[in-house]
Write a protein that holds these residues in place. Structure first.
Motif, short mmCIF file in Angstrom:
data_model
loop_
_atom_site.label_atom_id
_atom_site.label_comp_id
_atom_site.label_asym_id
_atom_site.label_seq_id
_atom_site.Cartn_x
_atom_site.Cartn_y
_atom_site.Cartn_z
N LEU A 1 -0.40 -13.68 -6.83
CA LEU A 1 0.00 -13.27 -5.48
C LEU A 1 1.36 -12.59 -5.45
N ASN A 2 1.37 -11.36 -4.92
CA ASN A 2 2.61 -10.74 -4.47
C ASN A 2 2.51 -10.69 -2.95
N ALA A 3 3.12 -11.65 -2.28
CA ALA A 3 2.99 -11.76 -0.83
C ALA A 3 3.92 -10.80 -0.09
N GLY A 4 4.63 -9.92 -0.81
CA GLY A 4 5.56 -9.00 -0.15
C GLY A 4 6.57 -9.78 0.68
N ALA A 5 6.93 -9.26 1.85
CA ALA A 5 7.94 -9.92 2.68
C ALA A 5 7.46 -11.27 3.22
N PHE A 6 6.12 -11.51 3.25
CA PHE A 6 5.63 -12.84 3.67
C PHE A 6 6.09 -13.94 2.71
N THR A 7 6.46 -13.55 1.49
CA THR A 7 7.03 -14.49 0.53
C THR A 7 8.15 -15.31 1.17
N HIS A 8 8.97 -14.62 1.96
CA HIS A 8 10.20 -15.21 2.48
C HIS A 8 10.03 -15.83 3.86
N THR A 9 8.85 -15.64 4.46
CA THR A 9 8.67 -16.09 5.86
C THR A 9 7.47 -17.00 6.08
N THR B 1 5.25 5.99 -2.81
CA THR B 1 5.58 7.01 -1.80
C THR B 1 7.07 7.01 -1.46
N ARG B 2 7.71 5.82 -1.54
CA ARG B 2 9.14 5.70 -1.19
C ARG B 2 9.78 4.62 -2.06
N GLU B 3 11.09 4.58 -2.08
CA GLU B 3 11.88 3.56 -2.77
C GLU B 3 11.48 3.38 -4.24
N ASN C 1 0.83 -1.22 0.00
CA ASN C 1 0.00 0.00 0.00
C ASN C 1 0.86 1.27 0.00
N LEU C 2 2.17 1.12 0.29
CA LEU C 2 3.07 2.29 0.32
C LEU C 2 3.69 2.59 -1.05
N LEU C 3 3.39 1.76 -2.03
CA LEU C 3 3.99 1.96 -3.36
C LEU C 3 3.73 3.37 -3.85
N VAL D 1 4.06 -13.20 -8.26
CA VAL D 1 4.67 -12.04 -8.94
C VAL D 1 5.41 -11.16 -7.93
N HIS D 2 6.45 -10.50 -8.42
CA HIS D 2 7.17 -9.49 -7.64
C HIS D 2 7.57 -8.35 -8.55
N LEU D 3 7.52 -7.16 -8.00
CA LEU D 3 7.96 -5.97 -8.75
C LEU D 3 9.46 -6.03 -9.01
N SER D 4 10.22 -6.33 -7.95
CA SER D 4 11.68 -6.34 -8.06
C SER D 4 12.18 -7.74 -8.37
N ASN D 5 13.43 -7.79 -8.83
CA ASN D 5 14.07 -9.10 -9.05
C ASN D 5 14.66 -9.54 -7.71
N ILE E 1 13.59 1.03 -6.45
CA ILE E 1 13.38 -0.44 -6.36
C ILE E 1 12.00 -0.81 -6.90
N TYR E 2 10.97 -0.05 -6.48
CA TYR E 2 9.60 -0.50 -6.75
C TYR E 2 8.85 0.33 -7.79
N GLY E 3 9.51 1.37 -8.35
CA GLY E 3 8.85 2.21 -9.34
C GLY E 3 8.04 3.31 -8.67
N PHE F 1 18.42 -12.85 1.92
CA PHE F 1 17.19 -13.30 2.60
C PHE F 1 15.97 -13.21 1.69
N ARG F 2 16.08 -12.52 0.55
CA ARG F 2 14.94 -12.46 -0.39
C ARG F 2 15.03 -13.55 -1.45
N HIS F 3 16.09 -14.36 -1.42
CA HIS F 3 16.28 -15.33 -2.51
C HIS F 3 15.41 -16.57 -2.36
O1 CA2 Z 1 9.47 -6.96 -5.30
C1 CA2 Z 1 8.42 -7.24 -4.72
O2 CA2 Z 1 7.31 -7.16 -5.26
C2 CA2 Z 1 8.45 -7.65 -3.24
O3 CA2 Z 1 7.44 -8.63 -3.03
C3 CA2 Z 1 8.15 -6.40 -2.44
C4 CA2 Z 1 8.27 -6.60 -0.93
C5 CA2 Z 1 9.60 -7.25 -0.57
O4 CA2 Z 1 9.64 -7.55 0.81
C6 CA2 Z 1 9.84 -8.54 -1.36
O5 CA2 Z 1 11.12 -9.05 -1.02
C7 CA2 Z 1 9.79 -8.26 -2.86
C8 CA2 Z 1 8.20 -5.27 -0.19
C9 CA2 Z 1 7.03 -4.39 -0.52
C10 CA2 Z 1 7.20 -3.08 0.20
O6 CA2 Z 1 6.93 -2.06 -0.69
C11 CA2 Z 1 7.27 -0.78 -0.33
C12 CA2 Z 1 6.95 0.19 -1.24
C13 CA2 Z 1 7.26 1.51 -0.97
C14 CA2 Z 1 7.87 1.85 0.23
C15 CA2 Z 1 8.19 0.86 1.14
C16 CA2 Z 1 7.88 -0.47 0.86
#
Ligand code: CA2
Length: 160
Positions: A74-82, A18-20, A14-16, A100-104, A23-25, A111-113
């Motif tokens: 599903l993009n499970a975010g950090a739950f992907t890894h845990t 706004t920051r980073e 939900n923070l997409l 799916v994931h936004l980043s590689n 990495i995330y576009g 820890f994301r591998h």
């Molecule tokens: O690349 C992806 O889509 C991820 O699932 C995104 C997760 C990350 O923990 C996975 O390793 C890869 C993180 C999503 C957090 O997104 C943010 C967006 C803007 C600001 C802060 C976090």
């Protein structure tokens, strides 16, 4: 009638926008939702797009997908890894899953591998920003079309 796909987004997505952005576009999750819904319409898929920061809510939505959706993107975010719990919920409903994931994730911290989701997914798409989601929709459309051709009915319609 369209097939139905649940698109789930995990914590912090939900923070997409706004920051980073490096990495995330720079698109917001609402921007991605609009693109995914449009691609779904083009591929004959009705999209139900959701985000939660809570593991239990994602699990409830996965359970509810049985009987209401034909597949899960599903993009499970950090739950992907845990989260073994989310992977178990996905096995439990036995619907096709595209991860799916936004980043590689393989280009990032070790820890994301590892993904618990990949074990129960038909396939994984990562590293293409919001295009990963659109490729996910295309992949799900192919999976469901193949299943329809093989069985004559989607899992959802067979259950009715
Ligand atoms: O690349 C992806 O889509 C991820 O699932 C995104 C997760 C990350 O923990 C996975 O390793 C890869 C993180 C999503 C957090 O997104 C943010 C967006 C803007 C600001 C802060 C976090």
């Amino acid at each position: 009638m369209d097939s139905s796909v649940l698109v789930l987004n995990g914590p912090n997505l939900n923070l997409l926008g706004t920051r980073e952005p490096d990495i995330y576009g720079s698109e917001t999750l609402a921007d991605i939702q609009a693109k995914v819904e449009r691609r779904g319409r083009e591929r004959g898929l009705a999209v139900n797009f959701r985000q939660s920061n809570a593991e239990h809510e994602l699990i409830e939505w996965i359970h509810a997908a049985k009987g209401s959706a034909d597949g899960i993107i599903l993009n499970a975010g950090a739950f992907t890894h845990t989260s073994i719990a989310i992977a178990d919920a996905l096995s439990g409903v036995a619907l096709p899953v595209v991860e799916v994931h936004l980043s590689n994730i393989y280009k990032r911290e070790p820890f994301r591998h590892h993904s618990h989701i990949s074990r129960v997914a038909e396939g994984v798409i990562c590293g293409f920003g919001s295009d990963s989601y659109l490729m996910g929709v295309d992949a799900m459309a192919s999976i469901l079309a193949r299943r329809l051709a093989a069985t004559g009915a989607s899992p959802l319609r067979k259950a009715k």
